[in-house]
Design a protein around this motif. Structure first.
Motif, short mmCIF file in Angstrom:
data_model
loop_
_atom_site.label_atom_id
_atom_site.label_comp_id
_atom_site.label_asym_id
_atom_site.label_seq_id
_atom_site.Cartn_x
_atom_site.Cartn_y
_atom_site.Cartn_z
N VAL A 1 -0.34 7.69 -11.03
CA VAL A 1 -1.78 7.57 -11.25
C VAL A 1 -2.13 6.09 -11.21
O VAL A 1 -1.74 5.33 -12.10
N GLY A 2 -2.82 5.67 -10.15
CA GLY A 2 -3.22 4.26 -10.02
C GLY A 2 -4.65 4.10 -10.49
O GLY A 2 -5.52 4.89 -10.12
N ILE A 3 -4.88 3.09 -11.31
CA ILE A 3 -6.22 2.90 -11.88
C ILE A 3 -6.64 1.45 -11.73
O ILE A 3 -5.89 0.53 -12.06
N GLY A 4 -7.84 1.25 -11.23
CA GLY A 4 -8.44 -0.07 -11.18
C GLY A 4 -9.70 -0.05 -12.02
O GLY A 4 -10.58 0.79 -11.80
N ILE A 5 -9.78 -0.96 -13.00
CA ILE A 5 -10.98 -1.03 -13.86
C ILE A 5 -11.53 -2.45 -13.77
O ILE A 5 -10.80 -3.42 -14.02
N THR B 1 -2.18 -7.76 -3.76
CA THR B 1 -2.50 -8.27 -2.42
C THR B 1 -2.83 -7.14 -1.44
O THR B 1 -3.42 -7.38 -0.41
N LYS B 2 -2.40 -5.91 -1.78
CA LYS B 2 -2.75 -4.79 -0.91
C LYS B 2 -3.21 -3.60 -1.75
O LYS B 2 -2.74 -2.47 -1.55
N GLY B 3 -4.10 -3.88 -2.70
CA GLY B 3 -4.61 -2.81 -3.55
C GLY B 3 -5.38 -1.81 -2.69
O GLY B 3 -6.12 -2.21 -1.81
N GLY C 1 -7.50 2.11 -2.16
CA GLY C 1 -8.17 3.29 -2.68
C GLY C 1 -7.70 4.48 -1.86
O GLY C 1 -6.61 4.45 -1.29
N ARG C 2 -8.53 5.51 -1.78
CA ARG C 2 -8.15 6.68 -0.98
C ARG C 2 -8.37 6.38 0.49
O ARG C 2 -9.12 5.48 0.85
N LEU C 3 -7.71 7.15 1.34
CA LEU C 3 -7.90 7.08 2.80
C LEU C 3 -7.76 5.66 3.34
O LEU C 3 -8.51 5.24 4.22
N GLY C 4 -6.83 4.92 2.76
CA GLY C 4 -6.54 3.57 3.26
C GLY C 4 -7.62 2.54 2.97
O GLY C 4 -7.57 1.42 3.48
N ARG C 5 -8.58 2.88 2.11
CA ARG C 5 -9.61 1.89 1.80
C ARG C 5 -9.05 0.85 0.83
O ARG C 5 -8.08 1.10 0.13
N ALA C 6 -9.69 -0.32 0.80
CA ALA C 6 -9.17 -1.40 -0.04
C ALA C 6 -9.78 -1.36 -1.44
O ALA C 6 -10.94 -0.97 -1.61
N ASP D 1 -20.64 -6.72 -0.05
CA ASP D 1 -20.74 -5.28 0.25
C ASP D 1 -20.65 -4.42 -1.01
O ASP D 1 -20.95 -3.23 -0.99
N LEU D 2 -20.21 -5.02 -2.14
CA LEU D 2 -20.10 -4.23 -3.37
C LEU D 2 -21.15 -4.59 -4.40
O LEU D 2 -21.30 -3.90 -5.41
N GLN D 3 -21.88 -5.69 -4.18
CA GLN D 3 -22.67 -6.22 -5.29
C GLN D 3 -23.74 -5.26 -5.81
O GLN D 3 -24.10 -5.31 -6.99
N ASN E 1 -13.22 10.96 -8.30
CA ASN E 1 -12.31 9.97 -8.90
C ASN E 1 -12.95 8.66 -9.35
O ASN E 1 -12.26 7.67 -9.49
N ASP E 2 -14.24 8.63 -9.55
CA ASP E 2 -14.88 7.36 -9.91
C ASP E 2 -15.43 7.40 -11.34
O ASP E 2 -15.89 8.44 -11.81
N VAL E 3 -15.44 6.22 -11.97
CA VAL E 3 -16.17 6.07 -13.23
C VAL E 3 -17.35 5.15 -12.95
O VAL E 3 -17.18 4.07 -12.38
C1 BT5 Z 1 -10.62 4.45 -5.51
O1 BT5 Z 1 -10.59 4.74 -4.17
O2 BT5 Z 1 -11.61 4.30 -6.17
C2 BT5 Z 1 -9.24 4.29 -6.14
C3 BT5 Z 1 -8.95 2.87 -6.52
C4 BT5 Z 1 -7.61 2.73 -7.18
C5 BT5 Z 1 -7.23 1.31 -7.35
C6 BT5 Z 1 -5.97 1.16 -8.17
S1 BT5 Z 1 -5.65 -0.48 -8.63
C7 BT5 Z 1 -4.09 -0.08 -9.18
C8 BT5 Z 1 -3.52 0.94 -8.20
N1 BT5 Z 1 -2.84 0.28 -7.11
C9 BT5 Z 1 -3.46 0.48 -5.93
O3 BT5 Z 1 -3.09 0.01 -4.84
N2 BT5 Z 1 -4.55 1.26 -6.13
C10 BT5 Z 1 -4.68 1.66 -7.52
P1 BT5 Z 1 -11.86 5.15 -3.30
O4 BT5 Z 1 -12.59 6.28 -3.95
O5 BT5 Z 1 -11.32 5.34 -1.94
O6 BT5 Z 1 -12.79 3.91 -3.37
C11 BT5 Z 1 -12.54 2.76 -2.62
C12 BT5 Z 1 -13.89 2.11 -2.34
O7 BT5 Z 1 -14.43 1.58 -3.57
C13 BT5 Z 1 -13.82 0.94 -1.38
O8 BT5 Z 1 -13.93 1.35 -0.06
C14 BT5 Z 1 -15.03 0.10 -1.81
O9 BT5 Z 1 -16.22 0.59 -1.26
C15 BT5 Z 1 -15.11 0.36 -3.31
N3 BT5 Z 1 -14.45 -0.69 -4.11
C16 BT5 Z 1 -13.39 -1.46 -3.80
N4 BT5 Z 1 -13.08 -2.29 -4.80
C17 BT5 Z 1 -13.99 -2.04 -5.79
C18 BT5 Z 1 -14.21 -2.57 -7.06
N5 BT5 Z 1 -13.44 -3.51 -7.61
N6 BT5 Z 1 -15.24 -2.04 -7.80
C19 BT5 Z 1 -16.03 -1.08 -7.32
N7 BT5 Z 1 -15.88 -0.55 -6.10
C20 BT5 Z 1 -14.86 -1.02 -5.33
#
Ligand code: BT5
Length: 268
Positions: free
Chosen positions: A155-159, A64-66, A68-73, A169-171, A127-129
């Motif tokens: 190490v948090g990973i979202g795939i 619910t609050k996944g 990324g870096r710098l507070g991004r979702a 905005d992501l499509q 940090n991206d794939v």
């Molecule tokens: C990341 O941050 O790419 C790190 C993401 C890590 C997520 C995992 S999930 C399990 C664990 N628990 C957490 O709460 N987090 C970790 P960053 O480089 O800041 O990229 C974030 C940006 O990627 C967002 O601002 C969007 O533009 C984009 N984004 C968000 N969701 C996405 C998705 N499902 N697929 C592709 N891009 C996405």
């Protein structure tokens, strides 16, 4: 997901247990499968404080609050993808931390390459794939320090595994294993593969640096040869150095090393 266990966790994830144990590594030996959490990184950090062991893993179907870096979702529809965090009790100087996101990204890249034979997944510093220039996975490394030493690394990973449609905005910027693979992906297999890669490389990279994975990092580098802007520097990406820094060659020929930050393509 087609099959969901009584606990609200897909059976494909339930099956991951056996696959992970069969590989015999330390990472994933303690596997927590959760129906929903705010963020798996927060779960891991909380548990780290209570003494959870090295290699513990938290996986969830819903975040619910996944973040990324710098507070991004980080966005993910329920039960479609892999959202997990790994607790590594690594002792190393803080300078070894930024490169660990790259090493984790490499484990994800390799697992995706095995799952999607025709795709050519690449690693985009830091940090991206990516596949075909679109983001398929992201890594978020957070650490607990004790004085000048790292105590625990999360190490948090979202795939993106099964998702085929992304928010507007992501499509144009996101993709998933399902979209780049001929065969339907299996989250359990992917998870076990990523954890195996982390088990093999993370502790070594923390102790000895990037030397042992540097050739693989270079081969996977999505940016090399492209013109980018990072932290105000514009130049041609010339690779990742042994400290995990991005090397940029400016127009005046000077090579500048960027420690962390954002990279955007540029023509200027
Ligand atoms: C990341 O941050 O790419 C790190 C993401 C890590 C997520 C995992 S999930 C399990 C664990 N628990 C957490 O709460 N987090 C970790 P960053 O480089 O800041 O990229 C974030 C940006 O990627 C967002 O601002 C969007 O533009 C984009 N984004 C968000 N969701 C996405 C998705 N499902 N697929 C592709 N891009 C996405």
């Amino acid at each position: 997901m087609k099959f969901v266990s009584r606990r609200g966790v897909g059976e494909d994830l339930e099956r991951a247990r056996e696959l992970i144990l069969a590989k015999g590594g330390e990472v994933g030996r303690e596997l927590h499968l959760l129906a929903d959490v705010e963020s798996t990184n927060d779960e891991a950090k909380r548990a780290a404080k209570s003494g959870a062991p090295h290699g513990s893993v938290w996986v969830t179907e819903v975040q619910t609050k996944g973040r990324g870096r710098l507070g991004r979702a980080w966005v993910s529809p329920p039960r479609e993808n892999l959202l997990f965090s790994v607790l590594l009790r690594l002792r190393c100087p803080p300078a070894r931390l930024p490169p660990l996101a790259l090493v984790a990204g490499l484990a994800v890249r390799d697992a995706v390459a095995r799952a999607a034979k025709k795709a050519e997944p690449k690693l985009k510093w830091p940090n991206d794939v990516l596949v075909g220039g679109r983001k398929l996975a992201g890594v978020l490394v957070e650490a607990t320090l004790s004085g000048q030493r790292v105590e625990a690394v999360v190490v948090g990973i979202g795939i993106n595994v099964h998702t085929r449609e992304f928010p507007e905005d992501l499509q144009d910027r996101a993709t998933s294993v399902a979209l780049v693979s001929d065969l339907p992906p299996d989250r359990g297999v992917l998870l076990a593969d990523v954890l195996e890669g982390l088990d093999r490389d993370m502790a070594l990279a923390a102790e000895r640096g990037l030397g042992l994975v540097h050739a693989r990092l270079t081969a996977a580098d999505a940016l090399v040869g492209t013109r980018v802007r990072a932290e105000g520097v514009v130049g041609i990406a010339r690779g990742i150095d042994l400290e995990g820094r991005l090397v940029l060659e400016r127009d005046d020929g000077v090579r500048v090393r960027v420690v962390s930050g954002e990279v955007t393509p540029t023509v200027s």
